[in-house]
Design a protein around this motif. Structure first.
Motif, PDB file in Angstrom:
ATOM      1  N   LYS A 128     -30.211 -25.175  74.641  1.00 20.25           N
ATOM      2  CA  LYS A 128     -30.426 -24.261  73.532  1.00 20.25           C
ATOM      3  C   LYS A 128     -29.974 -22.868  73.957  1.00 20.25           C
ATOM      4  CE  LYS A 128     -34.026 -23.125  70.196  1.00 20.25           C
ATOM      5  NZ  LYS A 128     -35.434 -23.382  69.886  1.00 20.25           N
ATOM      6  N   CYS A 129     -29.046 -22.301  73.203  1.00 20.29           N
ATOM      7  CA  CYS A 129     -28.535 -20.969  73.554  1.00 20.29           C
ATOM      8  C   CYS A 129     -29.627 -19.931  73.325  1.00 20.29           C
ATOM      9  CB  CYS A 129     -27.311 -20.630  72.711  1.00 20.29           C
ATOM     10  SG  CYS A 129     -26.834 -18.898  72.846  1.00 20.29           S
ATOM     11  N   PRO A 130     -29.934 -19.119  74.331  1.00 22.45           N
ATOM     12  CA  PRO A 130     -30.971 -18.109  74.152  1.00 22.45           C
ATOM     13  C   PRO A 130     -30.532 -16.991  73.204  1.00 22.45           C
ATOM     14  CG  PRO A 130     -29.965 -17.911  76.306  1.00 22.45           C
ATOM     15  CD  PRO A 130     -29.353 -19.114  75.666  1.00 22.45           C
ATOM     16  N   GLY A 131     -29.233 -16.931  72.905  1.00 25.70           N
ATOM     17  CA  GLY A 131     -28.743 -15.895  72.000  1.00 25.70           C
ATOM     18  C   GLY A 131     -28.920 -16.294  70.546  1.00 25.70           C
ATOM     19  N   CYS A 132     -28.301 -17.426  70.160  1.00 29.07           N
ATOM     20  CA  CYS A 132     -28.304 -17.822  68.748  1.00 29.07           C
ATOM     21  C   CYS A 132     -29.250 -18.978  68.463  1.00 29.07           C
ATOM     22  CB  CYS A 132     -26.890 -18.174  68.307  1.00 29.07           C
ATOM     23  SG  CYS A 132     -26.194 -19.579  69.194  1.00 29.07           S
ATOM     24  N   ARG A 133     -29.899 -19.508  69.540  1.00 24.21           N
ATOM     25  CA  ARG A 133     -30.876 -20.593  69.393  1.00 24.21           C
ATOM     26  C   ARG A 133     -30.240 -21.891  68.915  1.00 24.21           C
ATOM     27  NH1 ARG A 133     -35.250 -19.315  72.220  1.00 24.21           N
ATOM     28  NH2 ARG A 133     -35.150 -17.074  72.417  1.00 24.21           N
ATOM     29  N   VAL A 144     -20.353 -19.575  78.492  1.00 23.24           N
ATOM     30  CA  VAL A 144     -20.452 -18.582  77.419  1.00 23.24           C
ATOM     31  C   VAL A 144     -20.651 -19.371  76.128  1.00 23.24           C
ATOM     32  CG1 VAL A 144     -19.250 -16.777  76.126  1.00 23.24           C
ATOM     33  CG2 VAL A 144     -18.969 -16.934  78.612  1.00 23.24           C
ATOM     34  N   CYS A 145     -21.666 -19.028  75.355  1.00 17.91           N
ATOM     35  CA  CYS A 145     -21.959 -19.779  74.132  1.00 17.91           C
ATOM     36  C   CYS A 145     -20.752 -19.726  73.192  1.00 17.91           C
ATOM     37  CB  CYS A 145     -23.191 -19.202  73.442  1.00 17.91           C
ATOM     38  SG  CYS A 145     -23.477 -19.960  71.827  1.00 17.91           S
ATOM     39  N   PRO A 146     -20.215 -20.902  72.818  1.00 21.66           N
ATOM     40  CA  PRO A 146     -19.044 -20.891  71.934  1.00 21.66           C
ATOM     41  C   PRO A 146     -19.380 -20.388  70.535  1.00 21.66           C
ATOM     42  CG  PRO A 146     -19.661 -23.154  72.532  1.00 21.66           C
ATOM     43  CD  PRO A 146     -20.653 -22.248  73.178  1.00 21.66           C
ATOM     44  N   ARG A 147     -20.694 -20.390  70.197  1.00 18.61           N
ATOM     45  CA  ARG A 147     -21.097 -19.956  68.859  1.00 18.61           C
ATOM     46  C   ARG A 147     -21.268 -18.449  68.783  1.00 18.61           C
ATOM     47  NH1 ARG A 147     -22.660 -23.730  64.996  1.00 18.61           N
ATOM     48  NH2 ARG A 147     -22.589 -25.820  65.876  1.00 18.61           N
ATOM     49  N   CYS A 148     -22.032 -17.883  69.712  1.00 15.45           N
ATOM     50  CA  CYS A 148     -22.386 -16.456  69.576  1.00 15.45           C
ATOM     51  C   CYS A 148     -21.825 -15.587  70.701  1.00 15.45           C
ATOM     52  CB  CYS A 148     -23.899 -16.285  69.512  1.00 15.45           C
ATOM     53  SG  CYS A 148     -24.734 -16.542  71.084  1.00 15.45           S
ATOM     54  N   GLY A 149     -21.176 -16.202  71.689  1.00 11.04           N
ATOM     55  CA  GLY A 149     -20.568 -15.394  72.742  1.00 11.04           C
ATOM     56  C   GLY A 149     -21.530 -14.930  73.821  1.00 11.04           C
ATOM     57  N   ARG A 150     -22.782 -15.372  73.746  1.00 14.43           N
ATOM     58  CA  ARG A 150     -23.749 -14.987  74.768  1.00 14.43           C
ATOM     59  C   ARG A 150     -23.286 -15.474  76.138  1.00 14.43           C
ATOM     60  NH1 ARG A 150     -29.221 -13.398  74.278  1.00 14.43           N
ATOM     61  NH2 ARG A 150     -30.320 -13.720  76.236  1.00 14.43           N
ATOM     62  N   HIS A 151     -23.269 -14.560  77.114  1.00 15.25           N
ATOM     63  CA  HIS A 151     -22.890 -14.918  78.472  1.00 15.25           C
ATOM     64  C   HIS A 151     -24.139 -15.389  79.214  1.00 15.25           C
ATOM     65  CE1 HIS A 151     -19.159 -13.097  77.399  1.00 15.25           C
ATOM     66  NE2 HIS A 151     -18.666 -13.120  78.620  1.00 15.25           N
TER      67      HIS A 151
HETATM   68 ZN    ZN Z   1     -25.298 -18.704  71.207  1.00 13.89          ZN
END
Ligand code: ZN
Length: 574
Positions: free
Chosen positions: A30-35, A49-56
């Motif tokens: 689960k991406c901590p940026g966009c969940r 790097v999250c492909p959805r929101c770019g969170r590193h």
């Molecule tokens: Zn994300």
């Protein structure tokens, strides 16, 4: 648990990475940026790097090494060094055991040498998986040895930071690692070698207050938390809710504490380019060009200048302010290859009115500093109409000192109606900032060429023009005061600006006749590309000559040059 421990533990797990095993053995995270839930293999392909929101997302030191250095080039140093519980601190041995088991490493940093884009460097990679990258004696020792070896071997150092701060379990010895590493950084700097840091999420405490902030060039990953005190400590101390984005990389850039924010996918190429620029070697053909301009300018400014023949000095002043004229940045764009803009004064802010960076011209690497006024209204506002704040002069000075460290010539392009007159500018020492530049520029041991490429407005212009050679474009002006200001102060009549412009003798030809500038580069009716070409040809001629001088000769002649202005020949005796 103390407040401090709470904050460190909070840093250890600000996000929870939820992994679940599915029958087809897909691991989901689960991406901590966009969940959003992402397949781990997809995430890994994308360098975490999250492909959805770019969170590193955080990566271990060893993984960071693998995605950064050229395959097979890394040689590890001091892997065997491991911490001891010399204070018999309660629970420390168990913590160390757990960290070793979790990370498969002996301590919180990986050091060695390797190549990035074919360029040799010493390297360190801190590791969040080992007690949140906490710094004790082993981290201090390994990083110090890395700097000492790099100094001996003549290598640049590239270091990736991630840390909750100094390691409490080793008491004051941990604190002293900050001093120990910093002293080694200094010796490395004195050898004229490059130190480049990359700030990653999170870099806090004693690491931020020492080697993380000591780089010549400081890069940061997007969104990384970087600060001295962790956000929870700041909140508890101030009882204030922190603004969004507080202490993130973007906040750092805005406040002048890092040069560039670089996406993980571009990091290795960016470092390779900076290493190449500092090695003074042209980038390998076909090497990825990581850093195009911050602001691609398209074709704007390519049209010919207005072919209006100026009738008098005031016409020239008006011409310098014309929106048709090429700005400093447009001249840079047409003059330099691989220009990398660097940001920030490391004190307060990044001033967009001053553009500074490094680039190639012919076989040379130049540090270029330019006052940019912008074209469109929006851009002019962002650039404060080319009126620099103290931060602009301090950024310029920081990069001039760097040019000196690396033996690079400096080119300044001046185009300003003057330094900004405002409350904040006064509070932060506009006068002090310009004054310091005059002193420091008079002693720089590398060649300095300045060119007035538009308006040379008083002290704000001189703050970038104490140079071995001062050039002026034919349709530029350089003055102690604006003609309007002069007319209004002396004659209480701003309408007499044209008279004032004549009386002040501010045209390029007049100033050359007075011995205040060295050469005039004609630009009437030329396109921006032609102007850039002619100007740079003159700059290169100057540098060819200046580079033949020793540092002592260079500084001595610069002294004599300004010493002769308004000397005995202009003084009578009564
Ligand atoms: Zn994300």
């Amino acid at each position: 648990m103390s407040k401090r421990e709470k904050s460190v533990n909070a840093l250890e797990s600000p996000v929870t990475e939820v992994a679940a095993e599915f029958p087809e053995r897909h691991v989901l995270i689960k991406c901590p940026g966009c969940r959003r839930v992402i397949d781990q293999s997809k995430l890994e392909e994308n360098l975490d790097v999250c492909p959805r929101c770019g969170r590193h997302l955080r990566v271990s030191g060893r993984k960071r090494m693998r995605i950064t250095v050229d395959a097979g080039s890394f040689e590890e140093w001091d892997r065997e060094l491991a911490a001891t519980d010399f204070l018999e601190f309660p629970g420390y041995p168990e913590k160390l055991d757990a960290a070793r088991e979790k990370s498969h490493e002996n301590d919180a940093v990986l050091c060695g040498r390797g190549r990035i884009g074919g360029r040799d460097c010493a390297l360190f990679f801190m590791n969040a998986e080992f007690m949140m990258g906490s710094m004790g004696a082993v981290v201090g020792e390994k990083i110090t040895r890395t700097f000492e070896r790099a100094t001996e071997l003549g290598l640049p150092v590239v270091g990736f930071t991630v840390s909750g701060g100094a390691r409490m379990q080793e008491g004051t010895t941990s604190l002293m690692q900050m001093a120990k590493i910093s002293a080694a950084v200094r010796r490395h700097a004195e050898a004229g070698l490059l130190y480049l840091t990359v700030l990653t999420d999170p870099t806090t405490g004693g690491v931020t207050a020492s080697f993380a902030m000591e780089g010549d060039v400081i890069l940061a990953e997007p969104g990384a938390l970087v600060g001295f005190a962790g956000p929870r400590v700041v909140e508890q101390t101030t009882h204030k809710k922190l603004p969004a984005g507080f202490q993130r990389s973007e906040f750092l850039l805005e406040h002048g504490f890092c040069d560039l924010i670089v996406e993980r996918s571009q990091m290795a190429a960016t470092i390779a380019e900076l290493l190449a620029l500092h090695a003074g070697e042209a980038p390998a053909p076909g090497a990825p060009h990581a850093l195009a301009y911050e602001e691609p300018r398209g074709k704007r400014g390519g049209r010919p200048r207005r072919a209006v023949e100026p009738q008098g000095a005031y016409d020239i002043v008006k011409l310098t302010r014309s929106a048709d004229r090429a700005t400093a940045l447009e001249l840079i764009e047409r003059s330099l290859d691989g220009f990398v803009e660097l940001h920030g004064d490391r004190l307060f802010a990044d001033d967009a009115a001053v553009v500074a960076g490094i680039g190639w011209r012919g076989g040379r690497v130049l540090t270029v500093i330019a006052i940019e006024r912008g074209h469109t209204t929006k851009e002019r506002m962002r650039r404060n109409f080319g009126m620099a704040h103290p931060e602009g002069y301090r950024k310029a000075l920081r990069l001039m000192r760097q040019a000196e460290k690396f033996g690079r010539p400096v080119l300044c392009l001046v185009d300003t109606s003057g330094a900004y007159c405002g409350i904040g500018a006064e509070e932060r020492g506009q006068g002090e900032a310009i004054a310091t530049n005059l002193v420091e520029m008079s002693g720089l041991t590398v060649p300095v060429v300045s060119a007035i490429v538009g308006e040379g407005g008083s002290g704000g212009a001189l703050g970038l023009a104490v140079a071995d050679r001062v050039l002026m474009l034919g349709s530029s002006a350089y003055s102690v005061v604006s003609p309007e200001g002069c007319a209004s102060i002396l004659w209480k009549d701003p309408k007499r600006a044209a008279d004032a412009a004549e009386a002040l003798h501010i045209t390029a030809e007049d100033l050359r006749a007075l011995g205040l500038v060295d050469a005039v580069v004609p630009d009437a009716g030329l396109s921006a590309t032609e102007v850039a070409h002619d100007l740079m040809r003159e700059v290169e001629l100057c540098l060819d000559e200046l580079e033949g001088l020793s540092a002592e000769e260079l500084v001595g002649r610069r002294y004599d040059k300004f010493r002769a202005m308004g000397g005995d020949h202009l003084c009578s005796r009564l």
